[in-house]
Write a protein that holds these residues in place. Structure first.
Motif, PDB file in Angstrom:
ATOM      1  N   VAL A  76      16.217  61.131  19.913  1.00 57.45           N
ATOM      2  CA  VAL A  76      17.156  60.584  21.208  1.00 57.45           C
ATOM      3  C   VAL A  76      17.265  58.943  20.855  1.00 57.45           C
ATOM      4  O   VAL A  76      17.967  58.350  21.046  1.00 57.45           O
ATOM      5  CB  VAL A  76      16.342  61.196  22.443  1.00 57.45           C
ATOM      6  CG1 VAL A  76      17.027  60.412  23.517  1.00 57.45           C
ATOM      7  CG2 VAL A  76      16.395  62.618  22.777  1.00 57.45           C
ATOM      8  N   LEU A  80      20.675  58.947  19.356  1.00 56.94           N
ATOM      9  CA  LEU A  80      21.367  58.799  20.503  1.00 56.94           C
ATOM     10  C   LEU A  80      21.264  57.418  21.342  1.00 56.94           C
ATOM     11  O   LEU A  80      21.976  56.949  21.862  1.00 56.94           O
ATOM     12  CB  LEU A  80      21.158  59.886  21.721  1.00 56.94           C
ATOM     13  CG  LEU A  80      21.285  61.256  21.226  1.00 56.94           C
ATOM     14  CD1 LEU A  80      20.604  62.098  22.252  1.00 56.94           C
ATOM     15  CD2 LEU A  80      22.392  61.618  20.671  1.00 56.94           C
ATOM     16  N   GLN A  82      19.166  56.079  23.381  1.00 60.67           N
ATOM     17  CA  GLN A  82      18.766  56.244  24.715  1.00 60.67           C
ATOM     18  C   GLN A  82      17.281  56.565  24.897  1.00 60.67           C
ATOM     19  O   GLN A  82      16.660  57.011  23.728  1.00 60.67           O
ATOM     20  CB  GLN A  82      19.467  57.356  25.266  1.00 60.67           C
ATOM     21  CG  GLN A  82      21.096  56.900  25.449  1.00 60.67           C
ATOM     22  CD  GLN A  82      21.807  57.883  26.355  1.00 60.67           C
ATOM     23  OE1 GLN A  82      22.460  58.758  25.821  1.00 60.67           O
ATOM     24  NE2 GLN A  82      21.706  57.783  27.728  1.00 60.67           N
ATOM     25  N   ILE A  92      19.842  66.699  26.202  1.00 64.64           N
ATOM     26  CA  ILE A  92      19.530  66.436  25.090  1.00 64.64           C
ATOM     27  C   ILE A  92      19.620  67.379  23.904  1.00 64.64           C
ATOM     28  O   ILE A  92      20.361  67.208  22.803  1.00 64.64           O
ATOM     29  CB  ILE A  92      18.169  66.015  25.062  1.00 64.64           C
ATOM     30  CG1 ILE A  92      17.639  64.908  25.906  1.00 64.64           C
ATOM     31  CG2 ILE A  92      17.271  65.830  23.606  1.00 64.64           C
ATOM     32  CD1 ILE A  92      16.090  64.698  26.091  1.00 64.64           C
ATOM     33  N   ARG A  95      23.573  67.579  23.527  1.00 67.11           N
ATOM     34  CA  ARG A  95      23.866  66.511  22.367  1.00 67.11           C
ATOM     35  C   ARG A  95      23.663  66.539  21.229  1.00 67.11           C
ATOM     36  O   ARG A  95      24.362  66.034  20.127  1.00 67.11           O
ATOM     37  CB  ARG A  95      23.634  65.260  23.173  1.00 67.11           C
ATOM     38  CG  ARG A  95      24.267  64.817  24.625  1.00 67.11           C
ATOM     39  CD  ARG A  95      23.979  63.711  25.246  1.00 67.11           C
ATOM     40  NE  ARG A  95      24.497  62.468  24.537  1.00 67.11           N
ATOM     41  CZ  ARG A  95      24.392  61.220  24.905  1.00 67.11           C
ATOM     42  NH1 ARG A  95      23.883  61.071  26.463  1.00 67.11           N
ATOM     43  NH2 ARG A  95      24.571  60.144  24.275  1.00 67.11           N
ATOM     44  N   LEU A  96      22.326  66.696  20.756  1.00 69.03           N
ATOM     45  CA  LEU A  96      21.744  67.124  19.457  1.00 69.03           C
ATOM     46  C   LEU A  96      22.582  68.231  18.686  1.00 69.03           C
ATOM     47  O   LEU A  96      22.367  67.956  17.402  1.00 69.03           O
ATOM     48  CB  LEU A  96      20.241  67.158  19.629  1.00 69.03           C
ATOM     49  CG  LEU A  96      19.570  65.839  19.939  1.00 69.03           C
ATOM     50  CD1 LEU A  96      17.892  66.029  19.933  1.00 69.03           C
ATOM     51  CD2 LEU A  96      19.794  64.703  19.050  1.00 69.03           C
ATOM     52  N   ASN A 100      25.748  64.069  14.942  1.00 65.46           N
ATOM     53  CA  ASN A 100      25.570  62.572  15.565  1.00 65.46           C
ATOM     54  C   ASN A 100      25.319  61.844  14.170  1.00 65.46           C
ATOM     55  O   ASN A 100      24.465  61.718  13.482  1.00 65.46           O
ATOM     56  CB  ASN A 100      24.299  62.477  16.309  1.00 65.46           C
ATOM     57  CG  ASN A 100      24.561  63.213  17.518  1.00 65.46           C
ATOM     58  OD1 ASN A 100      25.017  62.689  18.408  1.00 65.46           O
ATOM     59  ND2 ASN A 100      23.746  64.424  17.572  1.00 65.46           N
TER      60      ASN A 100
END
Length: 283
Positions: A76, A80, A82, A92, A95-96, A100
């Motif tokens: 993260v 990301l 963040q 999380i 998004r993962l 990415n």
């Protein structure tokens, strides 16, 4: 007698109707969440559509924390950009699971949606390649077949050598490192995929040597002839193991070479290096 029985039934059961049966809506949300901890993410997402209780249970942080890899906080922050505390565990995970990019867009990391295990890809642009800036040897080609949208095509060279490094925090497990290559140059004609293999040569004379080493002393090597004309293949360099007690980032060094200068070799496309759990190798 009949009238008396009828009156009794009406007073006890409401005109003879049976008591209402329990439904899924009656199951406590906390119980559903506890069950979700033992299910795979796709199963949780399917069951979340049943009703509000199941949907609410599917949002619980403690459910998704069991699905996330042990290094999710590192991912993260590094990938990301963040703070892990600013996102729900389900967000999380979602998004993962998408590809990415990091390190100037030349590397990608993602989670397998079903298992939550980590895969990493390194573009050829992040590798050291002999003669890569010389148009006599290499061309950079746009390609829809690459997750990085660009591949390197080798026309001809005497000394073929590709090397790279990656420092990354992997969860515990056994991983394989593979080079994604194709013999032949792909193009489209009238909307159909074609592959020109006219310039493929030299790969059947001597094998290519693949090597892998890690910062904690693991080493692996393999040799094979490049043979898959017209289709992308993943060529296995070796495996490495990450111990559950090792939480520090691991540095990988890897290479492929065919440096016998008695003959030229060419007609190969280089896309990327893939690091994935060893059980994913066949797929």
């Amino acid at each position: 007698m009949g009238a008396g029985s009828s009156s009794f039934l009406e007073s006890e059961g409401g005109s003879g109707s049976s008591p209402s049966r329990p439904s899924l809506d009656d199951v406590p949300e906390s119980c559903v969440s506890s069950i979700f901890m033992y299910l795979d993410p796709p199963e949780i997402c399917r069951l979340a559509k049943l009703n509000k209780t199941f949907h609410g249970a599917s949002l619980a942080d403690f459910v998704w924390e069991t699905k996330l890899p042990s290094n999710y906080k590192f991912l993260v922050e590094k990938v990301l950009g963040q703070s892990p505390e600013s996102l729900s565990k389900k967000e999380i995970y979602a998004r993962l699971c998408r590809p990415n990019c990091f390190d100037n867009g030349n590397k990608q990391v993602w989670l397998d949606k079903s298992s939550g295990k980590i895969c990493v890809a390194v573009s050829y642009k992040a590798l050291r390649i002999t003669g890569i800036d010389d148009r006599r040897y290499w061309n950079h080609i746009s390609s829809e077949e690459s997750r990085f949208n660009t591949i390197a095509y080798l026309q001809q060279i005497w000394w073929f050598e590709v090397g790279g490094e990656l420092e990354f925090e992997f969860p515990a497990g056994t991983y394989s490192l593979l080079f994604r290559l194709q013999l032949g140059k792909t193009s489209k004609k009238l909307g159909r995929r074609t592959c020109n293999v006219d310039r493929v040569h030299g790969w059947d004379i001597k094998p290519v040597r693949f090597q892998l080493s890690t910062s904690n002393g693991q080493q692996a090597s393999s040799e094979c002839y490049l043979h898959q004309q017209g289709n992308w293949g993943h060529y296995h360099a070796g495996d490495f193991v990450v111990d559950s007690t090792n939480t520090a980032p691991l540095k990988l060094r890897f290479s492929m070479m065919q440096i016998d200068c008695t003959h030229t070799k060419g007609g190969v496309c280089l896309d990327s290096v893939l690091i994935c759990p060893s059980e994913f190798r066949e797929s």
